[in-house]
Design an enzyme around this catalytic site. Structure first.
Site, PDB file in Angstrom:
ATOM      1  N   SER A 230       0.812  -1.218   0.000  1.00 42.65           N
ATOM      2  CA  SER A 230       0.000   0.000   0.000  1.00 42.65           C
ATOM      3  C   SER A 230       0.843   1.264   0.000  1.00 42.65           C
ATOM      4  O   SER A 230       0.413   2.304  -0.520  1.00 42.65           O
ATOM      5  CB  SER A 230      -0.938   0.003   1.215  1.00 42.65           C
ATOM      6  OG  SER A 230      -0.207  -0.112   2.430  1.00 42.65           O
TER       7      SER A 230
ATOM      8  N   ASP B 162      -6.160   7.836   8.456  1.00 41.97           N
ATOM      9  CA  ASP B 162      -6.154   6.522   9.100  1.00 41.97           C
ATOM     10  C   ASP B 162      -5.010   6.382  10.105  1.00 41.97           C
ATOM     11  O   ASP B 162      -4.946   5.399  10.832  1.00 41.97           O
ATOM     12  CB  ASP B 162      -6.118   5.387   8.069  1.00 41.97           C
ATOM     13  CG  ASP B 162      -4.780   5.200   7.355  1.00 41.97           C
ATOM     14  OD1 ASP B 162      -3.808   5.915   7.684  1.00 41.97           O
ATOM     15  OD2 ASP B 162      -4.715   4.336   6.459  1.00 41.97           O
TER      16      ASP B 162
ATOM     17  N   HIS C  98      -1.082   5.222   7.195  1.00 44.48           N
ATOM     18  CA  HIS C  98      -0.431   5.478   5.917  1.00 44.48           C
ATOM     19  C   HIS C  98      -0.109   6.965   5.777  1.00 44.48           C
ATOM     20  O   HIS C  98      -0.789   7.807   6.355  1.00 44.48           O
ATOM     21  CB  HIS C  98      -1.344   5.055   4.761  1.00 44.48           C
ATOM     22  CG  HIS C  98      -1.606   3.587   4.722  1.00 44.48           C
ATOM     23  ND1 HIS C  98      -2.664   2.993   5.393  1.00 44.48           N
ATOM     24  CD2 HIS C  98      -0.941   2.570   4.108  1.00 44.48           C
ATOM     25  CE1 HIS C  98      -2.645   1.691   5.192  1.00 44.48           C
ATOM     26  NE2 HIS C  98      -1.610   1.409   4.423  1.00 44.48           N
TER      27      HIS C  98
END
Length: 259
Positions: free
Chosen positions: A69, A231, A234
């Site tokens: 990611s 979040d 990240h």
């Protein structure tokens, strides 16, 4: 396996269940649950902006981004702030060449599932490849030796296909503040061990390792509220810009060395 549940299991494994008191096991379990609640789960895929970034002279430089990611850019506010896009534009500026960006990275990828990304990449080999992988190996409690060995094999495949390869080694998971202490320190230790093993494997395979935990994470520690996405796990666009500023020079060096 949920990412924070994986972190808790990885921490318990690292410590050795037999060496943990019932109180410590309970503490780590509780901290993993608490961190998972604070961070939540990502429900959207990263933006995509693959394609040609025009330059001036010379042949088109084929640039591929592979990994998890972080490589895909989860948390970036828009496509212009994806790491692949930032780096593609940086390569245009530095080389004067047009750059064609292809992103193979996928959210949740581990070094095991990374193999399928390399399968795709070597079918149309890039000139230059960036790999960011390892965080999910820690949260999924993959053995450090296994993870590094698999990475070395795939870097060697990319090199054999003619690509110059730069690998950002496992980031410092200790920057994730929703993971409380002592769990955060344990996960940081695991990530550091993996980064060291990755570096050795990448060098053996002919790639260029970049110690992300050393070169990138300090800024994330100092500017936590500025560089992380909502979040809290990240990076946001500013965070990806910081990381890209660090990674651009090694990519240029790798490209020069391969020509």
């Amino acid at each position: 396996m949920g990412i924070l549940r994986g972190i808790r299991v990885a921490a318990v494994t690292l410590c050795g269940v037999g060496g943990l008191s019932g109180a410590m096991y309970g503490l780590l379990t509780g901290q993993g649950k608490r961190a998972r609640t604070l961070i939540g789960r990502s429900t959207t895929d990263p933006h995509r902006a693959d394609g040609l970034y025009p330059g001036g002279v010379g042949s088109v430089l084929k640039f591929a981004v592979l990994g998890d990611s972080l490589a895909a850019g989860l948390g970036a506010e828009n496509a212009d702030l994806l790491p692949g896009v930032l780096l593609a534009r940086g390569l245009v500026e530095e080389t004067g060449r047009s750059v064609h960006l292809t992103t193979y990275a996928r959210v949740g990828a581990t070094t095991r599932t990374f193999i399928s990304q390399v399968d795709q990449a070597v079918a149309d080999p890039p000139d230059l490849a960036l790999v960011i992988i390892g965080g999910n190996d820690v949260t999924g409690k993959m053995r450090v030796r296994t993870s590094a060995a698999l990475l070395g094999i795939e870097v060697a495949r990319l090199r054999a296909a003619g690509a110059a390869v730069v690998v950002a080694t496992c980031p410092d998971l200790g920057t994730i503040r929703p993971i409380p202490q002592p769990l955060r320190s344990i996960v940081r230790q695991w990530g550091r061990m993996l980064a060291k093993a990755q570096r050795a494997a990448v060098l053996r395979a002919g790639g260029i390792p970049v110690p992300a935990a050393d070169l990138i994470s300090a800024e994330f520690h100092m500017r936590y509220s500025e560089l992380f996405s909502p979040d809290r796990f990240h990076p946001n666009g500013a965070g990806y810009r910081h990381a890209s500023d660090v990674l651009l020079a090694p990519l240029c060096r790798a490209l020069t060395a391969s020509t």
